[in-house]
Design an enzyme around this catalytic site. Sequence first.
Site, PDB file in Angstrom:
ATOM      1  N   PRO A   2       0.726  -1.365  -0.057  1.00 35.18           N
ATOM      2  CA  PRO A   2       0.205   0.001  -0.248  1.00 35.18           C
ATOM      3  C   PRO A   2       0.738   1.137   0.065  1.00 35.18           C
ATOM      4  CG  PRO A   2      -0.144  -1.025   1.890  1.00 35.18           C
ATOM      5  CD  PRO A   2       0.493  -1.934   1.295  1.00 35.18           C
ATOM      6  N   GLU A   3       0.623   2.217  -0.783  1.00 33.53           N
ATOM      7  CA  GLU A   3       1.073   3.784  -0.798  1.00 33.53           C
ATOM      8  C   GLU A   3       0.556   4.745  -0.052  1.00 33.53           C
ATOM      9  OE1 GLU A   3       2.785   4.184  -5.071  1.00 33.53           O
ATOM     10  OE2 GLU A   3       2.969   1.799  -5.111  1.00 33.53           O
ATOM     11  N   LYS A  54       4.118   5.410   4.320  1.00 35.52           N
ATOM     12  CA  LYS A  54       3.336   4.427   4.129  1.00 35.52           C
ATOM     13  C   LYS A  54       3.055   3.485   5.446  1.00 35.52           C
ATOM     14  CE  LYS A  54       5.885   3.392  -0.529  1.00 35.52           C
ATOM     15  NZ  LYS A  54       6.630   2.366  -0.923  1.00 35.52           N
ATOM     16  N   ARG A 125       3.036 -12.591   4.413  1.00 36.39           N
ATOM     17  CA  ARG A 125       4.494 -13.055   4.114  1.00 36.39           C
ATOM     18  C   ARG A 125       5.118 -12.543   5.382  1.00 36.39           C
ATOM     19  NH1 ARG A 125       6.056 -11.270  -1.707  1.00 36.39           N
ATOM     20  NH2 ARG A 125       8.084 -11.727  -1.151  1.00 36.39           N
ATOM     21  N   ARG A 168      22.034  12.997  -7.162  1.00 41.92           N
ATOM     22  CA  ARG A 168      22.144  11.550  -7.488  1.00 41.92           C
ATOM     23  C   ARG A 168      21.900  11.619  -8.944  1.00 41.92           C
ATOM     24  NH1 ARG A 168      18.953  11.893  -2.798  1.00 41.92           N
ATOM     25  NH2 ARG A 168      18.707   9.948  -1.573  1.00 41.92           N
ATOM     26  N   ARG A 278      12.361  -3.614  -9.695  1.00 40.54           N
ATOM     27  CA  ARG A 278      10.769  -3.454  -9.582  1.00 40.54           C
ATOM     28  C   ARG A 278      10.504  -3.107 -10.878  1.00 40.54           C
ATOM     29  NH1 ARG A 278       9.123  -1.881  -4.876  1.00 40.54           N
ATOM     30  NH2 ARG A 278       7.074  -2.550  -5.663  1.00 40.54           N
TER      31      ARG A 278
END
Length: 288
Positions: A2-3, A54, A125, A168, A278
């Site tokens: 869930p975000e 989250k 999990r 970055r 991802r």
Amino acid sequence: MPELPEVEIIKKGLDDKIVGKTVSDIEIKVPKMFQGKKDDVVGAKITSIERRAKMLIINLSNKNSLLIHLKLTGQLVFDYKAGDKSKRVAGGHPSKDWVADLPNQFTHVIFKFSDGSVLYFNDLRKFGYVKVYKTGEIDEQKVLRELGPEPFSKEFSVDYLMRIFAKRPRVKIKQVLMDQTVISGVGNIYSDEALFCARISPLRLAKDVEKTELIKLVSCVREILQKGLKYEGSSENTFVNVEGKQGEMQKHFQVYQQTGKPCPECGTKIERIKIGGRSSHFCSTCQK
Ligand SMILES: [Zn+2]
């Protein structure tokens, strides 16, 4: 996982269900999923619930707080009465435990309230957790201290992203957006959708993103999250909880999990690639 929109919806769902209730007992079936002392929670009243990135924070009347992370497959399921699932309220990973008799083999922590209602923490999990902290010390915890700004805060701005991207330069933009130390609460779903909205390829290196694109990106991140909130989050599998409600954001995805389908803008087939381990979904014509 869930975000931001999904966790915000869970928070809202629980707000009027558990705030004001007193915890009378906690059953812990998997010790690593409840880190803290039961005595720091039992007997206390729930005073408020907050969302941070989250995660959920449940504040207690005894100046302790619970930090809850649902991770990939966690669920919080509230029943007004133990053994009665007829008026269940649930949030998190959409498995059939939403409608199952609880507790079952995936129920690892059970909060019991003095009025007979229960909150089950299920997790297929077992990556999720509840951690107990003193309310005054919770913000100092590494997992919260290192979070980037919330997307709807004024700290999340074009100037902020320019500074972050400069640090970055060789990282792909998709990875930068999903980094919780950069922006709180944005993960795989909403980063794919925001990049499509801004017409930026997920493969683009941070150093190659123009300021005009960042202006668009900041507004797209907010727009996409708003959309997620409006549709009450996304449910990746088909399910209906006992209230008959489910998140509907998945019906409005433009690129996320739309591999092979035509792009809603130009008709090109949506591609799926791996970035940083991802899946990333995008239109190679619209997004450059
Ligand atoms: Zn397209």
